[in-house]
Design a protein around this motif. Structure first.
Motif, PDB file in Angstrom:
ATOM      1  N   UNK A   1       0.819  -1.206   0.000  1.00 48.37           N
ATOM      2  CA  UNK A   1       0.000   0.000   0.000  1.00 48.37           C
ATOM      3  C   UNK A   1       0.855   1.259   0.000  1.00 48.37           C
ATOM      4  N   UNK A   2       2.003   1.197   0.671  1.00 44.21           N
ATOM      5  CA  UNK A   2       2.831   2.396   0.806  1.00 44.21           C
ATOM      6  C   UNK A   2       3.710   2.639  -0.406  1.00 44.21           C
ATOM      7  N   UNK A   3       4.292   1.576  -0.956  1.00 44.06           N
ATOM      8  CA  UNK A   3       5.285   1.729  -2.018  1.00 44.06           C
ATOM      9  C   UNK A   3       4.706   1.706  -3.416  1.00 44.06           C
ATOM     10  N   UNK A   4       3.549   1.089  -3.591  1.00 41.18           N
ATOM     11  CA  UNK A   4       2.979   0.987  -4.928  1.00 41.18           C
ATOM     12  C   UNK A   4       3.545  -0.172  -5.713  1.00 41.18           C
ATOM     13  N   UNK A   5       4.810  -0.483  -5.524  1.00 40.73           N
ATOM     14  CA  UNK A   5       5.444  -1.583  -6.228  1.00 40.73           C
ATOM     15  C   UNK A   5       5.233  -2.887  -5.484  1.00 40.73           C
ATOM     16  N   UNK A   6       5.728  -4.004  -6.032  1.00 34.96           N
ATOM     17  CA  UNK A   6       5.539  -5.295  -5.381  1.00 34.96           C
ATOM     18  C   UNK A   6       6.226  -5.346  -4.021  1.00 34.96           C
ATOM     19  N   UNK A   7       5.534  -5.931  -3.040  1.00 39.94           N
ATOM     20  CA  UNK A   7       6.104  -6.205  -1.723  1.00 39.94           C
ATOM     21  C   UNK A   7       6.159  -7.721  -1.572  1.00 39.94           C
TER      22      UNK A   7
END
Length: 803
Positions: A326-332
């Protein structure tokens, strides 16, 4: 010169210092902020503009304090007019305010919203009578005044531009006639029921309505009716706004179509896929994930909290992955466990990314990759680091850890007993029946010993035919009884390869703290007690007695011989080939030191290397081995590497680097042809790895020897980039076992990821060679290809080993 990054405070001061009024709005028309110049130009707005509120609320608050009681009923009309002008304004215009002419413009800021700017300008003063007309013509919107009959009395230039006629031509016409004329001159058919809808809209004075014009243009009209029926209409060009709305509707339709397409892809994806909403509830699960969990229907999963499917111990990991997505936008990415329907555990590598799938405003897509097999292999390798691969008993490393932990316990709780065991006549089994029979014997010995020990006792295999037992009490009677049970259980013959073999056990016993308070002392004295038991006729046990120290005298004699042997040049090197698994081409030769004693004969390294380490001769002996091996290798015409074993003591003492540099310099051998082998007994945490890194910088290769018998683990491999990993012969001997083969395969896979070569040691048969080749080993070593021989005895198979 690099431009310094300004602070937020400095930026705020700069904006306040501009002579331009500034007010910023986000994409939803909420007020973000303004500078001091804005309040200077419009002091009447001070206190009525609130950050974070919609522009509509700011206007409503302002008009409530500015309109008269007669005008208050029309406050919403004023607000709607202001909102419309705010939204559709696209080109700059000028107007006079409190005696100052201002030029108004709007700038779109990507990622922020819009910014409206008011710049003071200089204009020649106009006659008072002309100001009203000039203001009307300078306004950005069309304005037309009509009488009670609806006929236009006057209109500004912008009104004429909107409808394609001059202000003079508009005078006397009704608004209906103006619209009809616009369509007629465009020679386009007017929309059905246009005039009817227009008349209906004009009946509700003050309510905004929209008028279509040729060329896909749209005008928004707001009329203000004054006393007597006269009215003034403000006309805004909202064509751009309409196009934007149409584009948004098309984008939403495309998003819905894409969402449907995406769900189809998710359902048929080969790996597990999940979609969860903002509340963490499952919205979609594909059949791969359902199959992995053992749940065949989606109805049983949709609506559940994702956390309910995971292992409770990993709840924090799952929350962290979702939060990072949710925070980074990229894959976690994270690794965690899910619970199967059958009660088993699914280890998964989870990759999460935020999506925007209608009708849900926010969703998270998770890809779930089943890594259960990999995790199990890692667990087996981690277990292997502390356990003997053959018997699955704790190895020397784990035994020492448990002993140290026991000795470090609180006073009164660290008492213990150590039993040091060595099998009798085990060498006979190996020599007569082979190593495979010896391995079978060791497994049976381990089984018997476990059966007569308690659950709190630690039985370990230290290596070869050496075992040790750690008892949690220092009771001499209990230790003697345990030793007697071990001796007794080994009296019965062991059937190996169809033959009964009589193998006894000799045991040395020490007690802590009466025989010593540290591990090294206790183990040394246990070893002396063991030799006392062997001297007493074997298959018995002896409690440590200080008189046993006389055995140290014999070792002292060996020490003197060792020192003299170095002076007299009694040492020589034998070489064993390392070949490619496919072609059997010699690519390296391992240098193995031998001591040719004038009385003892050819002495094995196992007899004198530990002593050399203990008495400080290992550096001197190691330097000679390096010089001789490099000199011999420099004369080889096939370009093969030479592998030299170094002890942990050489690395710790810090003399290894200088010895390697001198050997390479004197021999002229290229550093890339020298391979330094270390064992897993060498810790490489922190600065302990510095000497090995220095060797890598010289160009030498570093090999990890006897992998699986000491300190090795995944973290050990990760801490240093080994060029070669040599799998211990105990794995090769048991390669036919599927479990052992899986471990070898896992080690090969990990080595490939680390860019290391894998060498299998102890190859004695063609079947073993075929097995390690199947598992991916690229280099092999063992008696099948040649025993260690002196340089002058290599024969014709020096360069390639025949099939």
């Amino acid at each position: 010169m690099l431009k310094p990054a300004p602070s937020l405070g400095l930026l705020a001061d700069l904006l306040d210092g501009l002579d331009i009024g500034l007010c910023a709005f986000d994409a939803d028309d909420r007020t973000l902020g303004w500078n001091q110049t804005f309040l200077y130009l419009f002091p009447e707005h001070d206190g009525f503009v609130h950050a974070g509120e919609h522009y509509r609320e700011n206007l409503r608050r302002f008009y409530r304090t500015r309109l008269t009681s007669d005008e208050l009923p029309y406050i919403e009309e004023y607000v709607a007019s202001g909102i419309a002008r705010h939204q559709v304004q696209s080109r700059p215009y000028e107007f006079e305010h409190r005696g100052t002419w201002l030029r108004v413009s709007t700038q779109t800021v990507p990622g922020l919203g819009r910014m409206r700017l008011w710049r003071p300008i200089t204009r020649e003063p106009a006659p008072a009578g002309a100001r009203a007309a000039e203001a009307a013509h300078a306004a950005p919107d069309g304005i037309a005044a009509a009488n009670a009959d609806g006929r236009i009395l006057s209109a500004n230039r912008q009104f004429g531009q909107l409808y394609g006629l001059s202000p003079a031509e508009a005078a006397g016409l009704t608004f209906e006639a103006v619209v009809v004329r616009a369509w007629q001159e465009a020679a386009e058919p007017a929309p059905d029921q246009l005039l009817a809808r227009l008349r209906e809209s004009l009946r509700f004075a003050g309510a905004p309505f929209e008028v279509p014009l040729p060329g896909a243009r749209w005008i928004r009209v707001i009329e203000h009716v004054r006393e007597g029926g006269a009215r003034t209409g403000v006309h805004f060009d909202i064509t751009a706004l309409k196009r934007e709305q149409a584009s948004l509707r098309a984008a939403e339709a495309e998003a819905r179509r894409s969402a449907s397409h995406c769900r189809g892809i998710i359902e048929h994806a080969p790996s597990g896929m999940l979609v969860v909403d903002a509340a963490g509830l499952l919205v979609e699960t594909n059949r791969a994930f359902r199959a992995a969990l053992g749940d065949g229907t989606q109805d049983g999963l949709v609506g559940l909290r994702l956390a309910a499917l995971g292992d409770p111990e990993d709840a924090g990991l799952l929350d962290g992955v979702l939060a990072r997505a949710a925070a980074d936008g990229g894959p976690a990415v994270g690794e965690m466990r899910f619970r199967r329907r059958d009660g088993g555990t699914l280890w998964a590598r989870v990759s999460a990314v935020r999506l925007h799938l209608p009708p849900d405003p926010v969703s998270t897509l998770l890809q779930v990759e089943d890594i259960t097999a990999r995790r199990e292999a890692e667990r087996r390798i981690a277990h292997m680091a502390g356990h003997d691969a053959l018997t699955d008993l704790p190895n020397r490393t784990l035994f020492r850890e448990r002993l140290d932990a026991r000795l470090d316990a609180l006073p009164g709780e660290g008492a213990c007993a150590i039993l040091w065991l060595d099998l009798d006549r085990f060498k006979v089994v190996n020599d007569t029946l082979g190593h495979a029979a010896g391995d079978t014997l060791l497994c049976e010995v381990a089984r018997r010993m476990r059966a007569v020990l308690g659950p709190r006792d630690t039985l370990a295999r230290l290596g070869g035919d050496e075992f040790a037992v750690l008892l949690p009490k220092a009771d001499p009677l209990a230790a003697s009884r345990a030793a007697a049970r071990l001796v007794e259980v080994m009296q019965a013959p062991v059937t190996v390869a169809g033959r009964p073999m009589h193998v006894g056990v000799s045991i040395g016993v020490v007690l802590s703290p009466c025989h010593g308070g540290d591990a090294d002392t206790l183990m040394a004295r246990a070893d002396r007690a063991l030799y006392g038991a062997k001297a007493a006729g074997r298959s018995t046990f002896r409690l440590y007695d200080p008189a046993m120290d006389s055995a140290a005298a014999e070792r002292h004699g060996l020490e003197l011989d060792l020192r003299l042997g170095l002076e007299r040049g009694e040492f020589e090197l034998h070489y064993q080939p390392i070949v490619t698994a496919a072609e059997r081409r010699v690519v390296c030769r391992e240098a193995l030191v031998r001591w040719r004693h004038p009385v003892r004969g050819l002495v094995s390294p196992a007899s004198f290397i530990p002593l050399a380490e203990e008495i400080g001769l290992i550096d001197r002996l190691g330097a000679w081995i390096l010089r001789r091996a490099c000199r011999d290798a420099a004369s080889w015409t096939d370009g093969a590497r030479v592998a030299v074993n170094v002890s942990a003591a050489q690395v710790r003492h810090g003399s290894l680097i200088a010895a390697v540099q001198a050997a390479l310099r004197e021999s002229g051998l290229g550093a890339d042809r020298l391979e330094i082998e270390i064992t897993e007994s060498l810790p490489i945490e922190g600065r302990a790895a510095d000497p090995l890194l220095a060797l890598r910088r010289l160009g030498a290769r570093i090999a990890l020897d006897d992998f699986g018998t000491g300190y090795s683990s995944l973290s050990y491999l990760r801490r240093f980039p080994f060029d070669t990993i040599k799998i211990d012969r105990s794995f090769v001997a048991d390669i036919a076992d599927p479990g052992t083969a899986a471990i070898v395969r896992a080690v090969v896979g990990i080595a490939a990821q680390l860019g290391a070569t894998v060498t299998a040691e102890g190859i004695e048969t063609e079947d073993q060679l075929a097995a390690v080749r199947r598992e991916g080993c690229t280099e092999v070593q063992g008696y099948l290809f040649g025993r260690p021989v002196a340089l002058d005895g290599v024969g014709t198979g020096w360069h390639q080993i025949g099939a």
